[in-house]
Scaffold this active site. Structure first.
Site, PDB file in Angstrom:
ATOM      1  N   ASN A   9       0.881  -1.180   0.000  1.00 11.21           N
ATOM      2  CA  ASN A   9       0.000   0.000   0.000  1.00 11.21           C
ATOM      3  C   ASN A   9       0.909   1.218   0.000  1.00 11.21           C
ATOM      4  O   ASN A   9       1.524   1.534   1.015  1.00 11.21           O
ATOM      5  CB  ASN A   9      -0.888  -0.026   1.250  1.00 11.21           C
ATOM      6  CG  ASN A   9      -1.704   1.249   1.397  1.00 11.21           C
ATOM      7  OD1 ASN A   9      -1.788   2.055   0.462  1.00 11.21           O
ATOM      8  ND2 ASN A   9      -2.311   1.437   2.559  1.00 11.21           N
ATOM      9  N   LYS A  11       0.071   4.220  -0.169  1.00 12.08           N
ATOM     10  CA  LYS A  11      -0.548   5.413   0.450  1.00 12.08           C
ATOM     11  C   LYS A  11      -0.337   6.614  -0.488  1.00 12.08           C
ATOM     12  O   LYS A  11      -0.432   6.427  -1.702  1.00 12.08           O
ATOM     13  CB  LYS A  11       0.003   5.624   1.862  1.00 12.08           C
ATOM     14  CG  LYS A  11      -0.147   4.343   2.706  1.00 12.08           C
ATOM     15  CD  LYS A  11       0.100   4.490   4.162  1.00 12.08           C
ATOM     16  CE  LYS A  11      -0.117   3.130   4.848  1.00 12.08           C
ATOM     17  NZ  LYS A  11       0.014   3.186   6.293  1.00 12.08           N
ATOM     18  N   HIS A  96      -9.415   1.215   5.160  1.00  7.70           N
ATOM     19  CA  HIS A  96      -8.128   1.368   5.853  1.00  7.70           C
ATOM     20  C   HIS A  96      -8.317   2.325   7.038  1.00  7.70           C
ATOM     21  O   HIS A  96      -9.101   3.277   6.953  1.00  7.70           O
ATOM     22  CB  HIS A  96      -7.075   1.912   4.878  1.00  7.70           C
ATOM     23  CG  HIS A  96      -5.693   1.863   5.440  1.00  7.70           C
ATOM     24  ND1 HIS A  96      -5.234   2.780   6.359  1.00  7.70           N
ATOM     25  CD2 HIS A  96      -4.676   0.989   5.235  1.00  7.70           C
ATOM     26  CE1 HIS A  96      -3.991   2.468   6.693  1.00  7.70           C
ATOM     27  NE2 HIS A  96      -3.624   1.386   6.033  1.00  7.70           N
ATOM     28  N   GLU A  98      -6.643   4.699   8.074  1.00  7.30           N
ATOM     29  CA  GLU A  98      -6.401   6.118   7.767  1.00  7.30           C
ATOM     30  C   GLU A  98      -7.634   6.741   7.115  1.00  7.30           C
ATOM     31  O   GLU A  98      -7.922   7.928   7.315  1.00  7.30           O
ATOM     32  CB  GLU A  98      -5.147   6.253   6.883  1.00  7.30           C
ATOM     33  CG  GLU A  98      -3.890   5.961   7.708  1.00  7.30           C
ATOM     34  CD  GLU A  98      -2.713   5.432   6.914  1.00  7.30           C
ATOM     35  OE1 GLU A  98      -2.755   5.459   5.671  1.00  7.30           O
ATOM     36  OE2 GLU A  98      -1.752   4.947   7.551  1.00  7.30           O
ATOM     37  N   GLU A 165      -5.089  -5.131  10.746  1.00  8.35           N
ATOM     38  CA  GLU A 165      -4.077  -4.102  10.940  1.00  8.35           C
ATOM     39  C   GLU A 165      -4.301  -3.408  12.277  1.00  8.35           C
ATOM     40  O   GLU A 165      -5.112  -2.475  12.369  1.00  8.35           O
ATOM     41  CB  GLU A 165      -4.174  -3.054   9.822  1.00  8.35           C
ATOM     42  CG  GLU A 165      -3.863  -3.588   8.457  1.00  8.35           C
ATOM     43  CD  GLU A 165      -3.237  -2.514   7.576  1.00  8.35           C
ATOM     44  OE1 GLU A 165      -2.302  -2.848   6.849  1.00  8.35           O
ATOM     45  OE2 GLU A 165      -3.674  -1.351   7.632  1.00  8.35           O
ATOM     46  N   GLY A 171       3.047   1.967  10.829  1.00  8.77           N
ATOM     47  CA  GLY A 171       4.026   3.029  10.656  1.00  8.77           C
ATOM     48  C   GLY A 171       4.816   3.354  11.905  1.00  8.77           C
ATOM     49  O   GLY A 171       5.484   4.384  11.980  1.00  8.77           O
ATOM     50  N   SER A 204       3.871  -2.412  10.232  1.00  8.34           N
ATOM     51  CA  SER A 204       5.329  -2.483  10.386  1.00  8.34           C
ATOM     52  C   SER A 204       5.922  -3.813   9.905  1.00  8.34           C
ATOM     53  O   SER A 204       6.851  -4.340  10.523  1.00  8.34           O
ATOM     54  CB  SER A 204       5.738  -2.185  11.830  1.00  8.34           C
ATOM     55  OG  SER A 204       5.362  -0.856  12.175  1.00  8.34           O
TER      56      SER A 204
END
Ligand SMILES: O=C[C@H](O)COP(=O)(O)O
Length: 241
Positions: A9, A11, A96, A98, A165, A171, A204
């Site tokens: 991904n 992003k 997702h 985010e 996730e 991250g 990660s």
């Protein structure tokens, strides 16, 4: 039979020129990649066309990072399923964290997007996972069960990938222990009508932890953010042992 799906991904990273440069470093590394694994690059909308041409005939599938539920209409800034399918996109990330955190995505809109993706022939990658606060409060299991219940209403489980996730691992370099990821993914599987859904871990994932993650029996693949931006590093993840 569960499919292995290794997805990157990107992003909001990489211009068209940078995406082409990535492929020049990445594709040659896949010559010996076992054919039993699907490789997916989920890239910004602006990179899709150019990558679609470059990936034609390769092992790598093209993915988007979002899809609207209508076929077309007055929805400024959105992209529809037919628009993605026409240029060769076969996977799309839906829900997702985010998107949920910064763009008002709810379980209801996630559900609409999942059904639209399937309607137009795309395989959605549904993301679920808990925050650090929810984990510390012992709410991981109930949160995930609720997300699955709401997100998967009337969704076809034959054409679906799920990514677990944990938000606190995204991250941060703070990977969820592989045994714990395996446990939660087993819980997710126990909630599904189809036990053969591919379920990934994301958060990660790096070249130095991929082998341990993929050795877990419930984990069928990974959804990789930061480490999918480097061609050699992502190739090492794809070529896990
Ligand atoms: O979609 C990917 C996830 O958000 C994981 O991102 P990360 O690998 O940079 O932690």
């Amino acid at each position: 039979m569960r499919k292995i799906v290794i997805a990157g991904n990107w992003k909001m990273f990489k211009t068209q020129a940078e995406s082409v440069e990535f492929l020049q470093g990445f594709l040659p590394e896949l010559e010996k990649t076992p054919q039993d694994r699907q490789v997916v690059l989920c890239v910004p909308f602006t990179d899709l066309s150019v990558l679609s041409k470059s990936l034609h005939g390769s092992l790598v599938n093209l993915g988007a990072q979002n899809v609207h539920w209508e076929e077309n209409g007055a929805y400024t800034g959105e992209i529809s399923g037919p628009m993605l399918a026409e240029i060769g996109v076969s996977y799309v990330i839906v829900g997702h964290s985010e998107r949920r955190q910064y763009f008002g995505e709810t379980d209801h809109t996630v559900n609409l997007r999942l059904k639209a993706a399937q309607k137009y022939g795309l395989t959605p990658i549904l993301c679920v996972g808990e925050t650090k606060q929810q984990r510390d409060a012992g709410e991981t299991e109930s949160l995930i069960i609720t997300q699955l219940e709401k997100d998967l209403v009337d969704v076809d489980q034959e054409n679906l990938v799920i990514a677990y996730e944990p938000i606190w691992a995204i991250g941060t370099g703070d990977t969820c222990e592989s045994l714990e990821a395996n446990r939660v993914i087993g819980l997710i599987r126990s909630q599904l009508r189809n036990p053969n859904v591919t379920i990934q871990y994301g958060g990660s994932v790096k070249p130095d932890n991929i082998d341990e993650i993929m050795a877990q029996p419930e984990i069928d693949g990974v959804l990789v953010g930061g480490a999918s931006l480097a061609p050699k590093g992502f190739a090492r993840i794809v070529n896990f042992h």
